[in-house]
Design an enzyme around this catalytic site. Sequence first.
Site, short mmCIF file in Angstrom:
data_model
loop_
_atom_site.label_atom_id
_atom_site.label_comp_id
_atom_site.label_asym_id
_atom_site.label_seq_id
_atom_site.Cartn_x
_atom_site.Cartn_y
_atom_site.Cartn_z
N ASP A 149 3.67 3.82 -9.40
CA ASP A 149 2.54 3.52 -8.53
C ASP A 149 1.61 2.50 -9.19
OD1 ASP A 149 1.02 4.28 -6.11
OD2 ASP A 149 -0.47 4.98 -7.55
N GLU B 164 16.72 4.54 -23.03
CA GLU B 164 17.42 5.69 -23.64
C GLU B 164 18.25 6.44 -22.60
OE1 GLU B 164 14.62 8.22 -25.66
OE2 GLU B 164 13.54 6.47 -26.44
O1 TEU Z 1 -1.04 2.04 -3.44
C1 TEU Z 1 -1.77 1.07 -4.16
C2 TEU Z 1 -2.59 0.27 -3.23
O2 TEU Z 1 -3.45 0.75 -2.53
C3 TEU Z 1 -2.25 -1.12 -3.11
O3 TEU Z 1 -1.54 -1.21 -1.93
C4 TEU Z 1 -3.46 -1.98 -3.09
O4 TEU Z 1 -3.73 -2.35 -1.78
C5 TEU Z 1 -3.22 -3.21 -3.88
O5 TEU Z 1 -3.16 -2.81 -5.20
C6 TEU Z 1 -4.33 -4.24 -3.70
O6 TEU Z 1 -4.07 -5.32 -4.54
C7 TEU Z 1 -0.55 3.13 -4.13
C8 TEU Z 1 0.08 4.13 -3.20
O7 TEU Z 1 1.16 3.54 -2.52
C9 TEU Z 1 -0.97 4.66 -2.28
O8 TEU Z 1 -0.45 5.54 -1.32
C10 TEU Z 1 -2.02 5.36 -3.11
O9 TEU Z 1 -3.08 5.77 -2.29
C11 TEU Z 1 -2.57 4.45 -4.20
O10 TEU Z 1 -1.53 3.79 -4.91
C12 TEU Z 1 -3.37 5.23 -5.21
O11 TEU Z 1 -2.52 5.98 -6.03
#
Ligand code: TEU
Length: 510
Positions: free
Chosen positions: A198, A247
């Site tokens: 993420d 690994e």
């Molecule tokens: O998403 C990250 C996020 O919000 C990006 O799409 C953001 O718009 C981008 O970094 C802007 O440059 C992830 C997950 O997919 C989302 O569901 C979560 O809410 C978020 O991280 C927080 O963990």
Amino acid sequence: MFYQVYPRSFADSGGDGVGDLGGLRDKLGYLELLGVNALWICPVMRSPMADGGYDVSDPRDIDPLFGGIGALEEIIAEAHDRDMRVTMDLVPNHTSDQHPWFRAALAAGPGSPERARYWFRDGRGPDGAVPPNNWPSIFGGPAWTRVTEADGRPGQWYLHIFAAEQPDLNWENPDVAADFEQTLRFWLDRGVDGFRLDVAHGMAKPEGLPDMEHIPTQMLHLDDDDPRFNNPGVHEIHRRIRKVMDEYPHAVSIGEVWVNDNTRFGEYVRPDELHLAFNFRLAQTPFHPDRIRVAVDNSLHAVDGVAASPTWTLSNHDIEREVTRYGGGPVGQARARAMIMLELALPGAVFVYNGAELGLPNVDDLPEDALRDPTWERSGHTERGRDGCRVPLPWEGERPPFGFTTGRPWLPMPPEWAALTVEAQLERLDSMLSLYRMAIETRAVRPEFAGGLEWYGSPPGCLAFRRAGGLLCVLNATDAPILLPAGDVLLTSAPINGRKLPANSTAWLV
Ligand code: TEU
């Protein structure tokens, strides 16, 4: 083909209205039938669920809501029996505010080693009442929250690029990297085949946390100069992660990388960093032939120089569903059919978001009291957020909850989805689901889907490319039928009349 499961919304085995791993297990046969090679399961680790599980309080356990760690072990074993790989979603950029580290940081006070694992700073202004910098949270409001110290007085601020329940970790602190490595090994040792990471362009923060020059007006706006993301230090973090991954030679890492510039995007998939990175260009592109061609070219070029595989995605749990994006109704459906065929004809890895294979539209009229995305509260009820693409899947029957649960689904399901259930679509050869099945199978067995891509001359409003293996993919984005070029037709996204390909459709020829 990777299939993204948003577990809350996939299938519920417990009757509490929230999908779980038992529900997913019951449906693995369905996914095998669809032709899925690998699962990406959105976060199922222990979480207070302030952001649908992206707020993790224990990264090395499965939340009881989803069935506990035993349920994941069963999924791994059964998926492997079916020749499907299992990738988990991990969240390295932040923890939950209920993580023991964050609770310890609050208790320990300013200057403590506990606070050094996060980004605690004194506020600005005479009484420290102004946040340390001007960064906004992605979900609205400031990216800083002020804490109350042990003496009861307002104290330091902590950084959270997302919700206040998701404090950002300080990756300059050695505890953070060490703990993440432990998490990687914990799951890899249990047979997981890899991870979706993420906010993989986050984690590193710029020296001194400088103010942002341009505050984005749109919440999910993409700007490569945004100091909250894509800082050079992130690559060292990926190199450390890759050392652990290496690994486990079978394992794969896929980063969520929202970076526009091709060169900077490509840096994330250098041989000693991530294996794959999501490219969101197709998901951001309207149904327009020239724009689609530019998006495809850019996605290919971004990984050219680093010899990584391209990736393709039309939607996910953060993005409006493609049927709606392409205009909704029959036109939206036709275009989504055309686009999945175009996508599956491209070289590289394809990611399908659960429900796309059913042609589910976005649900834009959810009642306000049903909304769960933190965006809704944090934007002061001006942005509804992402719940519209997270409505549970309809499996069977004539009425909500369509076999998703025996209880009350966590988001209400539209009654008109009776026509879109898996059961209804399996019976019809012309359904979205049947098209997905045929297209995925064709791609898996035909040798013509090998090799690179070359653009092929096509009439205005159309797009055609040839794969080195011999496949010809033709997209008709005009509003009238076109004559197909010579060749045997393998599959079309809409019925053809003689050699005429209808508007808003795609054909595969060899
Ligand atoms: O998403 C990250 C996020 O919000 C990006 O799409 C953001 O718009 C981008 O970094 C802007 O440059 C992830 C997950 O997919 C989302 O569901 C979560 O809410 C978020 O991280 C927080 O963990």
